[in-house]
Design a protein around this motif. Sequence first.
Motif, mmCIF file in Angstrom:
data_model
loop_
_atom_site.group_PDB
_atom_site.id
_atom_site.type_symbol
_atom_site.label_atom_id
_atom_site.label_comp_id
_atom_site.label_asym_id
_atom_site.label_seq_id
_atom_site.Cartn_x
_atom_site.Cartn_y
_atom_site.Cartn_z
ATOM 1 N N MET A 110 -11.783 -5.661 7.438
ATOM 2 C CA MET A 110 -10.742 -5.015 6.668
ATOM 3 C C MET A 110 -10.058 -3.946 7.932
ATOM 4 N N THR A 111 -8.676 -4.351 7.394
ATOM 5 C CA THR A 111 -7.074 -4.307 8.201
ATOM 6 C C THR A 111 -6.364 -3.481 7.327
ATOM 7 N N LEU A 112 -5.672 -2.131 7.673
ATOM 8 C CA LEU A 112 -5.375 -1.163 7.074
ATOM 9 C C LEU A 112 -3.749 -0.646 7.683
ATOM 10 N N ARG A 113 -2.671 -1.294 6.890
ATOM 11 C CA ARG A 113 -1.473 -0.751 8.338
ATOM 12 C C ARG A 113 -0.593 -1.019 6.620
ATOM 13 N N PRO A 114 0.800 -0.564 6.964
ATOM 14 C CA PRO A 114 2.010 -0.112 5.944
ATOM 15 C C PRO A 114 2.680 -0.800 6.259
ATOM 16 N N VAL A 115 3.246 -1.807 4.782
ATOM 17 C CA VAL A 115 3.705 -2.370 4.238
ATOM 18 C C VAL A 115 5.256 -2.904 5.008
ATOM 19 N N ARG A 116 5.463 -4.530 5.198
ATOM 20 C CA ARG A 116 6.306 -4.369 5.461
ATOM 21 C C ARG A 116 7.269 -5.968 4.792
ATOM 22 N N LEU A 117 8.238 -6.076 5.160
ATOM 23 C CA LEU A 117 9.140 -6.658 4.087
ATOM 24 C C LEU A 117 8.375 -8.123 3.685
ATOM 25 N N ALA A 118 7.942 -8.882 4.447
ATOM 26 C CA ALA A 118 7.466 -10.086 4.496
ATOM 27 C C ALA A 118 6.265 -10.515 3.436
ATOM 28 N N ASP A 119 5.349 -8.896 2.998
ATOM 29 C CA ASP A 119 4.265 -8.351 2.523
ATOM 30 C C ASP A 119 4.620 -8.350 1.109
ATOM 31 N N LEU A 120 5.863 -8.561 0.028
ATOM 32 C CA LEU A 120 6.047 -8.030 -0.721
ATOM 33 C C LEU A 120 5.267 -8.737 -2.127
ATOM 34 N N PRO A 121 5.936 -10.843 -1.882
ATOM 35 C CA PRO A 121 5.343 -10.972 -2.647
ATOM 36 C C PRO A 121 4.213 -10.809 -2.713
ATOM 37 N N ALA A 122 3.339 -10.842 -1.700
ATOM 38 C CA ALA A 122 1.918 -9.917 -1.966
ATOM 39 C C ALA A 122 1.444 -9.291 -3.275
ATOM 40 N N VAL A 123 2.114 -8.238 -2.794
ATOM 41 C CA VAL A 123 2.063 -6.838 -2.903
ATOM 42 C C VAL A 123 2.197 -7.004 -4.768
ATOM 43 N N PHE A 124 3.240 -7.668 -5.307
ATOM 44 C CA PHE A 124 3.542 -8.344 -6.449
ATOM 45 C C PHE A 124 2.354 -9.032 -7.039
ATOM 46 N N ALA A 125 1.850 -9.629 -5.858
ATOM 47 C CA ALA A 125 1.036 -10.761 -6.876
ATOM 48 C C ALA A 125 -0.536 -10.330 -7.133
ATOM 49 N N ILE A 126 -0.476 -9.101 -6.099
ATOM 50 C CA ILE A 126 -1.893 -7.931 -6.878
ATOM 51 C C ILE A 126 -1.581 -6.945 -8.128
ATOM 52 N N GLU A 127 -0.813 -6.357 -7.988
ATOM 53 C CA GLU A 127 -0.356 -5.820 -9.331
ATOM 54 C C GLU A 127 -0.389 -6.300 -10.623
ATOM 55 N N GLN A 128 0.550 -8.006 -10.350
ATOM 56 C CA GLN A 128 -0.352 -8.866 -11.630
ATOM 57 C C GLN A 128 -1.646 -9.180 -11.426
ATOM 58 N N ALA A 129 -1.824 -9.392 -11.166
ATOM 59 C CA ALA A 129 -3.512 -9.420 -10.946
ATOM 60 C C ALA A 129 -4.411 -8.433 -11.275
ATOM 61 N N VAL A 130 -3.615 -7.106 -11.569
ATOM 62 C CA VAL A 130 -4.763 -5.883 -11.600
ATOM 63 C C VAL A 130 -4.164 -5.605 -12.800
ATOM 64 N N PHE A 131 -3.144 -5.153 -12.707
ATOM 65 C CA PHE A 131 -2.202 -4.530 -13.930
ATOM 66 C C PHE A 131 -1.952 -5.657 -14.925
ATOM 67 N N GLY A 132 -2.278 -7.003 -14.923
ATOM 68 C CA GLY A 132 -1.230 -7.660 -15.875
ATOM 69 C C GLY A 132 -0.482 -6.905 -16.533
ATOM 70 N N GLY A 133 -0.185 -6.959 -18.244
ATOM 71 C CA GLY A 133 1.431 -6.789 -18.444
ATOM 72 C C GLY A 133 2.508 -5.490 -17.841
ATOM 73 N N HIS A 134 1.081 -4.644 -17.873
ATOM 74 C CA HIS A 134 2.115 -3.266 -17.001
ATOM 75 C C HIS A 134 2.451 -3.183 -15.942
#
Length: 146
Positions: free
Chosen positions: A1-25
């Motif tokens: 596992m690697t931890l690092r700051p978010v980059r612009l290219a990462d935002l679609p994956a971040v949003f996909a995780i947001e949707q997968a974890v929190f559903g409609g909220h």
Amino acid sequence: MTLRPVRLADLPAVFAIEQAVFGGHVYPDFFFRQALELWPDWFWLAENGDGDIVGYALGAPSQRPDELWLLSLALLPACRGQGVGRALAQAALDAMRPRARSVQLTVDPANPAAALYRRLGFVEAGRDDGYFGPGEPRLLMRWQPG
């Protein structure tokens, strides 16, 4: 596992995780673009050994100069229970530590993440049974470095 700051290219994956974890909220996708502009030092992600993004943590300032917020911590279910959430939360807290006298967050009392936050040193500072509307209770938790 690697931890690092978010980059612009990462935002679609971040949003996909947001949707997968929190559903409609969820935060909208454009929120993460603005968050990257506003708080890049407090926007962290976790990658697995294959380089896939599996979680993120996002901190933000409040109106009080020495009080910050952990706005969100999201981790894909397959990665839970392996210390990834703890490491991600700790990376965000370490990044916020120089500026924070306290860090606050809200969490659903039924969310297992509440136990993680307690292990990290957060204490319950209040409860609101309708924080996000009827039937949406949240604990308000606070962490103080030191």
